[in-house]
Scaffold this active site. Structure first.
Site, mmCIF file in Angstrom:
data_model
loop_
_atom_site.group_PDB
_atom_site.id
_atom_site.type_symbol
_atom_site.label_atom_id
_atom_site.label_comp_id
_atom_site.label_asym_id
_atom_site.label_seq_id
_atom_site.Cartn_x
_atom_site.Cartn_y
_atom_site.Cartn_z
ATOM 1 C CD GLU A 1 -2.762 -0.833 -0.155
ATOM 2 O OE1 GLU A 1 -2.784 -0.872 -0.944
ATOM 3 O OE2 GLU A 1 -4.182 -1.716 0.204
ATOM 4 C CG HIS B 1 -4.128 1.181 5.945
ATOM 5 N ND1 HIS B 1 -5.734 0.972 5.570
ATOM 6 C CD2 HIS B 1 -3.490 -0.658 4.334
ATOM 7 C CE1 HIS B 1 -5.983 -0.167 5.163
ATOM 8 N NE2 HIS B 1 -4.445 -1.225 4.545
ATOM 9 C CG HIS C 1 -6.918 -4.633 7.051
ATOM 10 N ND1 HIS C 1 -6.603 -5.402 6.395
ATOM 11 C CD2 HIS C 1 -6.712 -3.593 6.552
ATOM 12 C CE1 HIS C 1 -6.361 -5.468 5.335
ATOM 13 N NE2 HIS C 1 -5.822 -3.961 5.272
ATOM 14 C CG HIS D 1 -8.557 -1.920 1.704
ATOM 15 N ND1 HIS D 1 -8.277 -1.956 1.179
ATOM 16 C CD2 HIS D 1 -8.011 -2.637 3.205
ATOM 17 C CE1 HIS D 1 -6.742 -1.714 1.157
ATOM 18 N NE2 HIS D 1 -7.071 -1.864 2.019
#
Length: 218
Positions: free
Chosen positions: A77, A96, A98, A159
């Site tokens: 990413e 980032h 999840h 996502h």
């Protein structure tokens, strides 16, 4: 700049915060990624990194064009991180995740609405959600960067989430706060759609936030 004390400090902090994100339950296994701005590029967690095995020398120095040094690949990413650094000079860290409740809300491709005043800490009266794009693609990077124009965090459709901050600790705190807010929204919806704050409520929230900032700086 490689090998400087400043670089080593950044690498060690990134490892520590990567482990903190895992300890908070925001990422599991090798999901998610963290980075800090470094010179004209960034230092980013490597592809497939796991918190319990990550070391400072595994952090990858990566250019905003994807060029990198060392034997480890940067996170898949890296484009999202690069797009945010290119767009926002005040962004010095990107996180980032999840995390469960962010994914739960993002799986509906819906914004987190202004059901609670702390939604306002991300810069507006909601937290936007960008449409789904395949991980690692430039479309996802561009959409995420666009969504952060007036926000410090956004959801990524089907996502997860991404946050930017002036420091890695602040970006991690934003990621954690967004997970909390998404959890509370999911819980609130079990009783029906929660009431949204009004425009007047948000105006007074921003007024109070400015007052608090003035008090801290006084």
């Amino acid at each position: 700049m490689a090998g400087t004390t400043d670089e080593l400090s950044l690498r060690e902090d990134l490892v520590a915060q990567y482990k903190q994100v895992a300890a908070l339950g925001l990422n599991e296994g090798s999901s998610g990624n963290l980075s800090v701005r470094f010179g004209a590029g960034m230092l980013i967690s490597p592809n497939g990194a796991k918190a319990d095995a990550l070391a400072a020398d595994a952090i990858v120095e990566t250019g905003l064009d994807g060029s990198y040094t060392g034997s480890r690949l940067p996170s898949s990413e890296w484009r999202m991180h690069a797009a945010i650094y290119q767009r926002y000079p005040d962004a010095h860290a990107v996180v980032h995740t999840h995390s469960d409740y962010c994914v739960a809300v993002a799986s509906h491709q819906m914004a987190l609405p202004g059901f609670h005043y702390l939604v306002g800490v991300f810069g507006g009266d909601d937290v936007p959600c960008v449409p789904y794009s395949t991980f690692g693609r430039q479309k996802l990077a561009d959409d995420a960067a666009d969504a952060l124009a007036e926000r410090t965090a956004c959801l990524l459709g089907n996502h997860g989430m991404i946050a930017r901050g002036p420091s890695l600790m602040r970006a991690v705190n934003q990621a954690h706060r967004l997970e909390i807010m998404c959890r509370q929204y999911v819980l609130a919806r079990q009783l029906g759609e929660p009431k949204r704050l009004t425009a007047a409520d948000w105006a007074d929230f921003r007024k109070k936030a400015r007052e608090m900032a003035y008090a801290r700086n006084g």
